[in-house]
Write a protein that holds these residues in place. Structure first.
Motif, PDB file in Angstrom:
ATOM      1  N   TRP A 152       0.931  -1.296  -0.025  1.00 61.67           N
ATOM      2  CA  TRP A 152       0.196   0.174   0.058  1.00 61.67           C
ATOM      3  C   TRP A 152       0.942   1.171   0.038  1.00 61.67           C
ATOM      4  CZ3 TRP A 152      -3.241  -2.258   4.474  1.00 61.67           C
ATOM      5  CH2 TRP A 152      -4.351  -3.064   3.919  1.00 61.67           C
ATOM      6  N   SER A 153       1.851   1.307   0.850  1.00 58.18           N
ATOM      7  CA  SER A 153       2.677   2.618   0.802  1.00 58.18           C
ATOM      8  C   SER A 153       3.567   2.750  -0.247  1.00 58.18           C
ATOM      9  CB  SER A 153       3.515   2.233   2.397  1.00 58.18           C
ATOM     10  OG  SER A 153       4.652   1.346   1.998  1.00 58.18           O
ATOM     11  N   GLN A 154       3.978   1.563  -0.981  1.00 60.39           N
ATOM     12  CA  GLN A 154       4.920   1.800  -2.232  1.00 60.39           C
ATOM     13  C   GLN A 154       4.023   1.817  -3.470  1.00 60.39           C
ATOM     14  OE1 GLN A 154       7.691  -1.190  -1.991  1.00 60.39           O
ATOM     15  NE2 GLN A 154       8.611  -0.637  -0.137  1.00 60.39           N
ATOM     16  N   SER A 155       2.855   1.665  -3.642  1.00 61.20           N
ATOM     17  CA  SER A 155       2.323   1.515  -4.729  1.00 61.20           C
ATOM     18  C   SER A 155       1.489   3.166  -4.880  1.00 61.20           C
ATOM     19  CB  SER A 155       1.063   0.392  -4.839  1.00 61.20           C
ATOM     20  OG  SER A 155       0.225   0.910  -3.864  1.00 61.20           O
ATOM     21  N   SER A 156       1.705   3.360  -6.279  1.00 60.77           N
ATOM     22  CA  SER A 156       1.086   4.415  -6.909  1.00 60.77           C
ATOM     23  C   SER A 156       0.860   4.222  -8.198  1.00 60.77           C
ATOM     24  CB  SER A 156       1.896   5.782  -6.567  1.00 60.77           C
ATOM     25  OG  SER A 156       3.300   5.620  -7.694  1.00 60.77           O
ATOM     26  N   PRO A 157      -0.353   4.582  -8.995  1.00 58.65           N
ATOM     27  CA  PRO A 157      -0.483   4.349 -10.150  1.00 58.65           C
ATOM     28  C   PRO A 157       0.635   4.672 -11.272  1.00 58.65           C
ATOM     29  CG  PRO A 157      -2.271   5.641  -9.422  1.00 58.65           C
ATOM     30  CD  PRO A 157      -1.072   5.659  -8.430  1.00 58.65           C
ATOM     31  N   GLY A 158       1.513   5.706 -11.008  1.00 57.46           N
ATOM     32  CA  GLY A 158       2.609   5.876 -12.127  1.00 57.46           C
ATOM     33  C   GLY A 158       3.598   4.878 -11.856  1.00 57.46           C
ATOM     34  N   LYS A 159       4.021   4.711 -10.651  1.00 57.87           N
ATOM     35  CA  LYS A 159       5.105   3.580 -10.412  1.00 57.87           C
ATOM     36  C   LYS A 159       4.838   2.149 -10.994  1.00 57.87           C
ATOM     37  CE  LYS A 159       7.445   5.750  -6.660  1.00 57.87           C
ATOM     38  NZ  LYS A 159       7.747   5.619  -5.239  1.00 57.87           N
ATOM     39  N   PHE A 160       3.547   1.847 -10.697  1.00 56.51           N
ATOM     40  CA  PHE A 160       3.381   0.553 -11.172  1.00 56.51           C
ATOM     41  C   PHE A 160       3.014   0.397 -12.595  1.00 56.51           C
ATOM     42  CE2 PHE A 160      -0.590  -2.199 -12.411  1.00 56.51           C
ATOM     43  CZ  PHE A 160       0.161  -3.401 -12.000  1.00 56.51           C
ATOM     44  N   ASP A 161       2.629   1.571 -13.370  1.00 57.85           N
ATOM     45  CA  ASP A 161       2.479   1.585 -14.681  1.00 57.85           C
ATOM     46  C   ASP A 161       3.665   1.484 -15.161  1.00 57.85           C
ATOM     47  OD1 ASP A 161      -0.331   1.663 -14.505  1.00 57.85           O
ATOM     48  OD2 ASP A 161      -0.257   3.819 -14.932  1.00 57.85           O
ATOM     49  N   LEU A 162       4.697   2.083 -14.787  1.00 55.20           N
ATOM     50  CA  LEU A 162       6.142   1.991 -15.429  1.00 55.20           C
ATOM     51  C   LEU A 162       6.992   0.634 -14.971  1.00 55.20           C
ATOM     52  CD1 LEU A 162       8.533   3.524 -16.677  1.00 55.20           C
ATOM     53  CD2 LEU A 162       9.150   4.256 -14.200  1.00 55.20           C
ATOM     54  N   ALA A 163       6.416   0.216 -13.993  1.00 53.52           N
ATOM     55  CA  ALA A 163       7.125  -1.361 -13.697  1.00 53.52           C
ATOM     56  C   ALA A 163       6.530  -2.282 -14.658  1.00 53.52           C
ATOM     57  CB  ALA A 163       7.067  -1.531 -12.315  1.00 53.52           C
ATOM     58  N   GLN A 164       5.483  -1.941 -14.946  1.00 51.04           N
ATOM     59  CA  GLN A 164       4.766  -3.097 -15.646  1.00 51.04           C
ATOM     60  C   GLN A 164       5.080  -2.700 -17.266  1.00 51.04           C
ATOM     61  OE1 GLN A 164       2.291  -5.435 -14.450  1.00 51.04           O
ATOM     62  NE2 GLN A 164       2.091  -6.056 -16.630  1.00 51.04           N
ATOM     63  N   SER A 165       5.197  -1.598 -17.570  1.00 55.54           N
ATOM     64  CA  SER A 165       5.454  -1.410 -18.952  1.00 55.54           C
ATOM     65  C   SER A 165       7.091  -1.947 -19.077  1.00 55.54           C
ATOM     66  CB  SER A 165       5.477  -0.055 -19.589  1.00 55.54           C
ATOM     67  OG  SER A 165       6.559   0.964 -18.728  1.00 55.54           O
ATOM     68  N   GLU A 166       7.882  -1.695 -18.296  1.00 55.50           N
ATOM     69  CA  GLU A 166       9.317  -2.211 -18.185  1.00 55.50           C
ATOM     70  C   GLU A 166       9.170  -3.623 -18.318  1.00 55.50           C
ATOM     71  OE1 GLU A 166      11.415  -0.790 -15.022  1.00 55.50           O
ATOM     72  OE2 GLU A 166      11.506   1.375 -15.790  1.00 55.50           O
ATOM     73  N   ARG A 167       8.335  -4.491 -17.515  1.00 53.00           N
ATOM     74  CA  ARG A 167       8.349  -5.753 -17.465  1.00 53.00           C
ATOM     75  C   ARG A 167       7.754  -6.303 -18.869  1.00 53.00           C
ATOM     76  NH1 ARG A 167       4.759  -7.156 -13.397  1.00 53.00           N
ATOM     77  NH2 ARG A 167       6.147  -5.719 -11.941  1.00 53.00           N
ATOM     78  N   ASN A 168       6.800  -5.701 -19.568  1.00 47.84           N
ATOM     79  CA  ASN A 168       6.573  -5.977 -20.841  1.00 47.84           C
ATOM     80  C   ASN A 168       7.536  -5.812 -21.685  1.00 47.84           C
ATOM     81  OD1 ASN A 168       4.141  -6.763 -19.792  1.00 47.84           O
ATOM     82  ND2 ASN A 168       2.830  -4.453 -20.435  1.00 47.84           N
ATOM     83  N   ASN A 169       8.363  -4.740 -21.868  1.00 49.52           N
ATOM     84  CA  ASN A 169       9.355  -4.578 -22.549  1.00 49.52           C
ATOM     85  C   ASN A 169      10.385  -5.638 -22.417  1.00 49.52           C
ATOM     86  OD1 ASN A 169       8.052  -2.169 -23.696  1.00 49.52           O
ATOM     87  ND2 ASN A 169       9.222  -0.747 -22.431  1.00 49.52           N
ATOM     88  N   ASP A 170      10.845  -6.130 -21.339  1.00 49.38           N
ATOM     89  CA  ASP A 170      11.769  -7.346 -21.017  1.00 49.38           C
ATOM     90  C   ASP A 170      11.239  -8.492 -21.645  1.00 49.38           C
ATOM     91  OD1 ASP A 170      13.385  -5.380 -19.677  1.00 49.38           O
ATOM     92  OD2 ASP A 170      12.877  -6.014 -17.756  1.00 49.38           O
ATOM     93  N   ASN A 171       9.913  -8.741 -21.377  1.00 49.38           N
ATOM     94  CA  ASN A 171       9.461  -9.945 -21.993  1.00 49.38           C
ATOM     95  C   ASN A 171       9.317  -9.990 -23.457  1.00 49.38           C
ATOM     96  OD1 ASN A 171       8.913 -11.022 -19.393  1.00 49.38           O
ATOM     97  ND2 ASN A 171       6.848 -10.267 -19.447  1.00 49.38           N
ATOM     98  N   GLU A 172       9.214  -8.661 -24.049  1.00 51.63           N
ATOM     99  CA  GLU A 172       9.267  -8.570 -25.670  1.00 51.63           C
ATOM    100  C   GLU A 172      10.556  -9.023 -25.993  1.00 51.63           C
ATOM    101  OE1 GLU A 172       7.437  -5.010 -26.992  1.00 51.63           O
ATOM    102  OE2 GLU A 172       5.640  -5.448 -25.563  1.00 51.63           O
ATOM    103  N   ARG A 173      11.384  -8.109 -25.525  1.00 51.79           N
ATOM    104  CA  ARG A 173      13.034  -8.228 -25.874  1.00 51.79           C
ATOM    105  C   ARG A 173      13.235  -9.958 -25.676  1.00 51.79           C
ATOM    106  NH1 ARG A 173      16.158  -4.049 -22.609  1.00 51.79           N
ATOM    107  NH2 ARG A 173      16.635  -5.927 -21.241  1.00 51.79           N
ATOM    108  N   TRP A 174      13.167 -10.651 -24.676  1.00 50.19           N
ATOM    109  CA  TRP A 174      13.385 -11.966 -24.601  1.00 50.19           C
ATOM    110  C   TRP A 174      12.763 -12.757 -25.542  1.00 50.19           C
ATOM    111  CZ3 TRP A 174      16.634 -14.711 -21.558  1.00 50.19           C
ATOM    112  CH2 TRP A 174      16.398 -16.060 -21.873  1.00 50.19           C
TER     113      TRP A 174
END
Length: 98
Positions: free
Chosen positions: A23-45
């Motif tokens: 709860w304390s670490q989640s903010s929509p912006g950070k989550f979206d960024l982390a999610q998009s980075e993960r998606n980019n990593d998956n695509e690259r892999w």
């Protein structure tokens, strides 16, 4: 009955403690960024050849097998590099090429 209520209270406290950091670490912006980075990593892999994937696995194994003090030092150097201004990185690259 008293031990059961203590157990239930402890379980509730445990659940709250586990979810509080989320709860304390989640903010929509950070989550979206982390999610998009993960998606980019998956695509690259997925786009990597089997040879590239194998090389990456081997590099990761070498990293894991390093002594912790060497890993820590390399991580610190990498973090410092990432913090550098692009102009400073250009100078460092130029000096390295000499």
């Amino acid at each position: 009955m008293k031990p059961i209520s203590h157990l239930a209270g402890a379980a509730g406290l445990f659940a709250v403690l586990l979810t509080a950091p989320a709860w304390s670490q989640s903010s929509p912006g950070k989550f979206d960024l982390a999610q998009s980075e993960r998606n980019n990593d998956n695509e690259r892999w997925q786009k990597m050849s089997p040879t590239e994937k194998q090389e990456l696995r081997e590099r990761y194994q070498r990293w894991k097998n390093l002594p912790s003090n060497e890993r820590d030092e390399l991580q610190k150097n990498f973090d410092n590099w990432r913090k550098l201004h692009p102009d400073e990185k250009a100078v460092a690259r130029k000096n390295f090429e000499r």
